[in-house]
Design a protein around this motif. Structure first.
Motif, short mmCIF file in Angstrom:
data_model
loop_
_atom_site.label_atom_id
_atom_site.label_comp_id
_atom_site.label_asym_id
_atom_site.label_seq_id
_atom_site.Cartn_x
_atom_site.Cartn_y
_atom_site.Cartn_z
N LEU A 6 0.84 -1.19 0.00
CA LEU A 6 0.00 0.00 0.00
C LEU A 6 0.87 1.24 0.00
O LEU A 6 1.96 1.26 0.57
CB LEU A 6 -0.89 0.02 1.26
CG LEU A 6 -2.03 -1.00 1.34
CD1 LEU A 6 -2.66 -0.90 2.72
CD2 LEU A 6 -3.06 -0.71 0.28
N CYS A 7 0.39 2.32 -0.60
CA CYS A 7 1.04 3.61 -0.43
C CYS A 7 0.82 4.04 1.01
O CYS A 7 -0.24 3.81 1.58
CB CYS A 7 0.46 4.65 -1.38
SG CYS A 7 0.79 4.30 -3.10
N ALA A 58 -13.16 1.30 -0.61
CA ALA A 58 -11.91 1.94 -1.05
C ALA A 58 -11.05 2.24 0.17
O ALA A 58 -11.52 2.76 1.18
CB ALA A 58 -12.22 3.22 -1.80
N VAL A 59 -9.77 1.91 0.09
CA VAL A 59 -8.82 2.17 1.18
C VAL A 59 -8.06 3.45 0.85
O VAL A 59 -7.32 3.50 -0.14
CB VAL A 59 -7.82 1.00 1.33
CG1 VAL A 59 -6.79 1.33 2.41
CG2 VAL A 59 -8.56 -0.29 1.66
N ALA A 62 -4.45 3.80 -0.95
CA ALA A 62 -4.07 2.59 -1.68
C ALA A 62 -3.62 2.94 -3.09
O ALA A 62 -4.08 3.92 -3.68
CB ALA A 62 -5.24 1.61 -1.75
N ALA A 63 -2.70 2.15 -3.63
CA ALA A 63 -2.24 2.37 -4.99
C ALA A 63 -3.41 2.28 -5.96
O ALA A 63 -4.28 1.42 -5.83
CB ALA A 63 -1.18 1.34 -5.36
N ASP A 64 -3.44 3.20 -6.92
CA ASP A 64 -4.50 3.22 -7.92
C ASP A 64 -4.34 2.01 -8.83
O ASP A 64 -3.32 1.85 -9.50
CB ASP A 64 -4.40 4.51 -8.73
CG ASP A 64 -5.61 4.73 -9.63
OD1 ASP A 64 -6.15 3.74 -10.15
OD2 ASP A 64 -6.01 5.90 -9.82
N ASN A 161 -5.75 -7.03 -5.47
CA ASN A 161 -6.31 -5.69 -5.23
C ASN A 161 -7.53 -5.75 -4.31
O ASN A 161 -8.00 -4.71 -3.86
CB ASN A 161 -6.77 -5.06 -6.55
CG ASN A 161 -5.66 -4.89 -7.55
OD1 ASN A 161 -5.40 -5.79 -8.35
ND2 ASN A 161 -5.00 -3.74 -7.54
N ILE A 162 -8.02 -6.95 -4.04
CA ILE A 162 -9.36 -7.11 -3.49
C ILE A 162 -9.55 -6.49 -2.12
O ILE A 162 -10.65 -6.06 -1.77
CB ILE A 162 -9.78 -8.61 -3.49
CG1 ILE A 162 -11.30 -8.74 -3.45
CG2 ILE A 162 -9.12 -9.35 -2.35
CD1 ILE A 162 -11.98 -8.32 -4.71
N LYS A 163 -8.50 -6.42 -1.30
CA LYS A 163 -8.64 -5.89 0.05
C LYS A 163 -8.22 -4.43 0.16
O LYS A 163 -8.22 -3.86 1.25
CB LYS A 163 -7.83 -6.75 1.04
CG LYS A 163 -8.43 -8.14 1.23
CD LYS A 163 -7.77 -8.90 2.35
CE LYS A 163 -6.43 -9.44 1.98
NZ LYS A 163 -5.88 -10.34 3.01
N LYS A 164 -7.88 -3.82 -0.98
CA LYS A 164 -7.39 -2.44 -0.95
C LYS A 164 -8.19 -1.50 -1.82
O LYS A 164 -8.31 -0.31 -1.51
CB LYS A 164 -5.93 -2.42 -1.42
CG LYS A 164 -5.02 -3.34 -0.64
CD LYS A 164 -3.75 -3.61 -1.42
CE LYS A 164 -2.94 -4.72 -0.77
NZ LYS A 164 -1.79 -5.10 -1.57
#
Length: 276
Positions: A6-7, A58-59, A62-64, A161-164
Motif C-alpha cells: 500500500l502507499c 476503497a482504502v 491505496a495504490a491506484d 487488489n481485493i482488500k485495498k
C-alpha cells in the motif's frame, strides 16, 4: 498470492475526490477514442460514482489499480524479461496473463494438466506472483505484447487488489487491460475469468472479501461483448455453494492440482470455441 504494497501517504478527502473525477474523465475519453477501432467492450461504462470517499470498500492511500506501476523486486523484473524474450523466441497461440494463481501452471506438478489441455495451442504463461492490476498494466505496456499474435488471451487478475481497492476500480483496471490488449493485438480475443472464490487466513470477516469478489465479477461480466471479449465465472465449480476446500485450494487462494484440473476442464468448452 501476496498483497501488493500500500502507499503510506494519506490524502485529503477532497483531493481524492478530485483525482477520482479526473481519472474517470480520462478513462472515458480513452474509451471513446479507442472504441471505434478496437472492440465494443471499450464503450462499457463501469463508473458508478465519482466520490471515492463514498465507496465503503476503497482504502484511502491505496495504490491506484489503473495506474501502471513497475515492480522493483528482481524476480518480477527477471520474469518480465523472460516473457518479452518468449514472445521473440516462438509463436504464442494462447497466452495466460495474471498473478501467482496463473503462475501456478508453471509448477512441475501442474505440467500434465497443462500439456493435456493446452499444449496444442502453443501456450505461454505470463503470470507473476504478487502482481496486481497496476503491475500487469506496466508489463503489457513495456514489451510483453510486442511481436506476438495469440488467438486468445486468458486474463485472471484482481485478487491482489481485493482488500485495498473498490470492486469498481478493480473492474475498471481490468477493463483498461483489455482495452490495451485489444489495441495492441486487434485480432486477439480475450477470455476474461471472474475472480476465483477465496478464503485466506488473512481474509477477516470485516473485510467482506466474498462480497467484494462477487461485486467485481458482476462488473466484469458487463465486459462480455459476445465476440471479442468473453467472460467466464467458474467459481461454482471451484467452490460449490461458496465453500473453499483444501482439496481444491492449498491455502485458501492458490489452487491444488485438483483445482487446476477443475479450472482447465471448466474453461475448455468456451476456450475451444474462441480458438477456432
Amino acid at each position: 498470492t501476496h498483497d501488493s504494497n500500500l502507499c503510506c501517504d494519506l490524502f485529503d478527502r477532497n483531493y481524492l475526490s478530485t483525482m477520482k473525477s479526473i481519472k474517470t474523465f480520462l478513462f472515458c475519453v480513452f474509451a471513446i477514442i479507442t472504441s471505434a477501432s478496437v472492440s465494443p467492450v471499450l464503450a462499457v461504462d463501469l463508473t458508478a460514482t465519482n466520490n471515492l470517499s463514498a465507496d465503503p470498500w476503497a482504502v484511502p492511500g491505496a495504490a491506484d489499480p489503473s495506474v501502471p506501476a513497475e515492480r522493483k523486486d528482481q524476480i518480477a523484473h527477471q520474469l518480465h524479461e523472460v516473457f518479452v524474450q518468449r514472445g521473440e523466441d516462438a509463436p504464442i497461440g494462447l497466452l495466460f496473463i495474471g498473478d501467482s494463481i496463473t503462475a501456478l501452471w508453471r509448477a512441475t506438478w501442474a505440467q500434465e494438466t497443462w500439456t493435456n489441455y493446452f499444449a496444442k495451442y502453443e501456450p505461454a504463461n505470463f503470470g507473476i506472483g504478487s502482481d496486481a492490476t497496476q503491475h500487469v498494466l506496466w508489463r503489457i505496456t513495456h514489451g510483453e505484447l510486442d511481436g506476438i499474435s495469440p488467438k486468445v488471451v486468458v486474463l485472471l487478475l484482481g485478487t491482489n487488489n481485493i482488500k485495498k481497492n473498490s470492486p469498481q476500480s478493480i473492474a475498471e483496471a481490468d477493463a483498461m487491460i483489455i482495452r490495451i490488449i485489444r489495441e495492441k493485438l486487434p485480432k486477439t480475443k480475450v477470455l476474461l475469468l471472474g475472480l476465483f472464490p477465496r478464503a485466506h487466513k488473512t481474509d477477516l470477516p470485516e473485510l467482506q472479501v466474498p462480497e467484494r469478489v462477487k461485486a467485481v465479477n458482476a462488473l466484469l461480466a458487463k465486459l462480455d461483448d459476445g465476440v471479442n471479449v468473453r467472460f467466464l465465472d467458474i467459481g461454482n465449480q471451484l467452490a460449490p455453494v461458496g465453500k473453499v476446500t483444501p482439496e481444491v485450494y492449498s491455502d485458501g487462494v492458490h489452487l491444488t492440482a485438483k483445482g487446476l484440473q477443475i479450472w482447465a476442464a471448466a474453461m475448455m468448452p468456451l476456450l475451444q470455441q474462441m480458438m477456432k
